[in-house]
Design an enzyme around this catalytic site. Structure first.
Site, mmCIF file in Angstrom:
data_model
loop_
_atom_site.group_PDB
_atom_site.id
_atom_site.type_symbol
_atom_site.label_atom_id
_atom_site.label_comp_id
_atom_site.label_asym_id
_atom_site.label_seq_id
_atom_site.Cartn_x
_atom_site.Cartn_y
_atom_site.Cartn_z
ATOM 1 C CB CYS A 31 0.700 1.907 4.116
ATOM 2 S SG CYS A 31 -1.244 1.045 3.913
ATOM 3 C CB CYS B 18 -0.857 -0.224 1.333
ATOM 4 S SG CYS B 18 -1.602 1.580 1.738
#
Length: 111
Positions: A35, A32
């Site tokens: 993230c 991600c």
């Protein structure tokens, strides 16, 4: 700046649910990009507010039971726990000032 402490299924109860102060859990995944973008902001918040807030990271892919228990479906999800229960959650990265305002508002509303 120090790395965020990692929490997992074996330490979640102790570090999050039985914590003496509010805990912000960063549900993240290696795949991600947002993230990874939010990590420096979370590290700053952890350093600046460690006297009244703990910031931990939990790899959602490696801890599916907790991820499912709290119905985390998108990354990153930031979830604020106080007195062993979630009191606020948000999905996605955001600027530090906005995140701090949202955290402060959530903590004030929970009093």
């Amino acid at each position: 700046m120090s790395e965020l402490q990692v929490v997992d299924e074996t330490t979640f109860d102790e570090l999050v649910l039985r914590a003496g102060k509010p805990v912000l859990v960063d549900f993240w995944a290696q795949w991600c990009p947002p993230c990874h973008q939010i990590v420096p902001i979370l590290e700053q918040i952890n350093a600046e507010r460690n006297d009244r807030l703990t910031v931990l990271k939990l790899n959602a892919d490696e801890n599916p039971a907790i991820t499912a228990a709290y119905r985390v479906q998108a990354m990153p999800t930031l979830m604020l726990f106080q007195h062993g229960r979630p009191i606020w959650a948000v999905v996605g990265a955001r600027p530090k000032a906005k995140l701090l305002k949202e955290l402060d508002d959530a903590l004030l509303a929970a009093v």
